[in-house]
Motif scaffolding. Structure first.
Motif, PDB file in Angstrom:
ATOM      1  N   UNK A   1       1.304  14.526  -1.891  1.00  0.00           N
ATOM      2  CA  UNK A   1       1.536  15.456  -0.791  1.00  0.00           C
ATOM      3  C   UNK A   1       1.205  14.872   0.579  1.00  0.00           C
ATOM      4  N   UNK A   2       0.615  13.666   0.608  1.00  0.00           N
ATOM      5  CA  UNK A   2       0.160  13.087   1.873  1.00  0.00           C
ATOM      6  C   UNK A   2       0.920  11.808   2.188  1.00  0.00           C
ATOM      7  N   UNK A   3       1.669  11.780   3.290  1.00  0.00           N
ATOM      8  CA  UNK A   3       2.402  10.558   3.644  1.00  0.00           C
ATOM      9  C   UNK A   3       1.459   9.446   4.095  1.00  0.00           C
TER      10      UNK A   3
ATOM     11  N   UNK B   1       0.827  -1.200   0.000  1.00  0.00           N
ATOM     12  CA  UNK B   1       0.000   0.000   0.000  1.00  0.00           C
ATOM     13  C   UNK B   1       0.864   1.254   0.000  1.00  0.00           C
ATOM     14  N   UNK B   2       0.348   2.299  -0.644  1.00  0.00           N
ATOM     15  CA  UNK B   2       1.007   3.599  -0.612  1.00  0.00           C
ATOM     16  C   UNK B   2      -0.065   4.685  -0.710  1.00  0.00           C
TER      17      UNK B   2
ATOM     18  N   UNK C   1      -0.649  12.465  13.327  1.00  0.00           N
ATOM     19  CA  UNK C   1       0.396  11.801  12.532  1.00  0.00           C
ATOM     20  C   UNK C   1       0.827  12.664  11.354  1.00  0.00           C
ATOM     21  N   UNK C   2      -0.146  13.290  10.680  1.00  0.00           N
ATOM     22  CA  UNK C   2       0.186  14.164   9.555  1.00  0.00           C
ATOM     23  C   UNK C   2       0.932  15.411  10.028  1.00  0.00           C
ATOM     24  N   UNK C   3       0.516  15.956  11.168  1.00  0.00           N
ATOM     25  CA  UNK C   3       1.197  17.124  11.725  1.00  0.00           C
ATOM     26  C   UNK C   3       2.638  16.767  12.092  1.00  0.00           C
ATOM     27  N   UNK C   4       2.830  15.601  12.684  1.00  0.00           N
ATOM     28  CA  UNK C   4       4.178  15.149  13.038  1.00  0.00           C
ATOM     29  C   UNK C   4       5.047  15.038  11.788  1.00  0.00           C
ATOM     30  N   UNK C   5       4.488  14.454  10.708  1.00  0.00           N
ATOM     31  CA  UNK C   5       5.244  14.287   9.461  1.00  0.00           C
ATOM     32  C   UNK C   5       5.632  15.644   8.879  1.00  0.00           C
ATOM     33  N   UNK C   6       4.702  16.602   8.924  1.00  0.00           N
ATOM     34  CA  UNK C   6       4.980  17.932   8.379  1.00  0.00           C
ATOM     35  C   UNK C   6       6.048  18.649   9.199  1.00  0.00           C
ATOM     36  N   UNK C   7       5.954  18.554  10.515  1.00  0.00           N
ATOM     37  CA  UNK C   7       6.945  19.189  11.383  1.00  0.00           C
ATOM     38  C   UNK C   7       8.325  18.561  11.214  1.00  0.00           C
ATOM     39  N   UNK C   8       8.352  17.243  11.073  1.00  0.00           N
ATOM     40  CA  UNK C   8       9.631  16.535  10.893  1.00  0.00           C
ATOM     41  C   UNK C   8      10.325  16.985   9.620  1.00  0.00           C
ATOM     42  N   UNK C   9       9.520  17.197   8.554  1.00  0.00           N
ATOM     43  CA  UNK C   9      10.099  17.674   7.294  1.00  0.00           C
ATOM     44  C   UNK C   9      10.735  19.048   7.458  1.00  0.00           C
ATOM     45  N   UNK C  10      10.253  19.827   8.411  1.00  0.00           N
ATOM     46  CA  UNK C  10      10.795  21.164   8.669  1.00  0.00           C
ATOM     47  C   UNK C  10      11.923  21.143   9.701  1.00  0.00           C
ATOM     48  N   UNK C  11      12.365  19.932  10.075  1.00  0.00           N
ATOM     49  CA  UNK C  11      13.477  19.820  10.999  1.00  0.00           C
ATOM     50  C   UNK C  11      13.111  19.891  12.462  1.00  0.00           C
ATOM     51  N   UNK C  12      11.803  19.793  12.771  1.00  0.00           N
ATOM     52  CA  UNK C  12      11.371  19.820  14.162  1.00  0.00           C
ATOM     53  C   UNK C  12      11.367  18.401  14.718  1.00  0.00           C
ATOM     54  N   UNK C  13      11.978  18.208  15.874  1.00  0.00           N
ATOM     55  CA  UNK C  13      12.048  16.887  16.493  1.00  0.00           C
ATOM     56  C   UNK C  13      10.748  16.617  17.242  1.00  0.00           C
ATOM     57  N   UNK C  14       9.985  15.629  16.781  1.00  0.00           N
ATOM     58  CA  UNK C  14       8.678  15.317  17.363  1.00  0.00           C
ATOM     59  C   UNK C  14       8.634  13.846  17.738  1.00  0.00           C
TER      60      UNK C  14
END
Length: 279
Positions: A39-41, A33-34, A82-95
């Motif tokens: 734009x959505x992980x 599955x993918x 989960x989506x917020x975590x993925x977006x923040x991680x892409x911006x270099x925020x450690x979550x």
């Protein structure tokens, strides 16, 4: 009210915290599955939903299907996190990976990692970049029940105070429509028209359309010169909107409480428009 237990997107439940209309769009390949949206992980919650999908649809991009996240609001909240975590991680925020639900203590709020005494003041307030018209037009075009119910809940909170609820939606409609139109015999308990307990007459819809005319451009053109919105339940087919003539926009409402071919209402609207254009 009226939402079913199917995995169809139109059965997605409303919620105060939501992403992607509380749905996931999944593609099935030989690798597994993918996400069917670049734009959505593919999060853990989306993957769990994917494993229960039946009847993938064949498209030019492969086997795909959009489904709702089910009737548990916590699932929708987890997916948002989960989506917020993925977006923040892409911006270099450690979550961290864990998702937890915490009630704010009375008379306090969390801000910048420290507890303050500003009585539940929000950390962040988001203003919608779209106008109400910009929200309603695609809602009408794509029959987005989720948006319709979200708007109804927001309206009820504005009129009767937060938090919004199903009971306040029913009461808000009853109060406002009685005030605006003087109606006595009607019943509306959801924003999308999904409940079979809803009761309106064609004449009442005409009265709404007469008031809605300044915003008639928000309705999709379903036939040449016919701008209207459909409504469908098993055994019920409705259509209401306007017929554009050379000099006027004429409101019409069709309600068929029996099984008919899907495009039958469009055929009737087209014949009605031809009648008025040649009358």
């Amino acid at each position: 009210p009226g939402a079913g237990d199917s995995d169809n997107p139109y059965d997605a439940i409303p919620s105060a915290l939501a992403a992607n209309f509380n749905t996931v769009y999944i593609r099935k390949t030989h690798r597994g599955f993918e996400s069917a949206e670049a734009q959505t992980p593919l999060t853990a919650t989306a993957l769990a939903a994917a494993r229960h999908i039946k009847g993938f649809k064949k498209t030019r991009h492969g086997l795909q299907k959009r489904v709702n996240l089910g009737g548990d609001a916590r699932t929708a909240q987890r997916y948002f996190a989960e989506l917020l975590r993925a977006a923040l991680t892409l911006q270099g925020v450690d979550v961290g990976a864990a998702v937890s639900w915490v009630e704010p203590s009375e008379g306090s709020a969390m801000k910048g990692g420290a507890e303050t005494t500003n009585s539940h003041s929000p950390i962040y307030l988001h203003k919608n970049s779209r106008t109400l018209s910009e929200m309603v037009k695609p809602m009408m075009k794509y029959s987005t029940n989720f948006v319709a119910n979200q708007l109804a809940l927001n309206l009820s909170a504005d009129l009767l105070g937060a938090p919004a609820s199903e009971a306040k939606v029913l009461l808000a409609y009853r109060q406002r429509l009685s005030e605006l139109f003087g109606w006595q015999n009607f019943h509306i308990e959801d924003g999308a028209g999904l409940s079979r307990k809803n009761q309106l007459s064609p004449q009442q819809l005409i009265e709404v359309l007469e008031q809605f005319e300044p915003w008639r451009h928000l309705l999709p053109e379903i036939e040449p010169g016919v701008y209207a919105k459909s409504g469908t339940l098993i055994g019920v087919s409705t259509l209401a909107g306007y017929i554009k003539t050379e000099s006027d926009w004429l409101p019409f409402a069709l309600m068929l409480n029996e099984k008919v071919p899907y495009h039958y209402r469009n055929k009737l609207a087209h014949e009605l428009s031809q009648y008025y254009l040649t009358y």
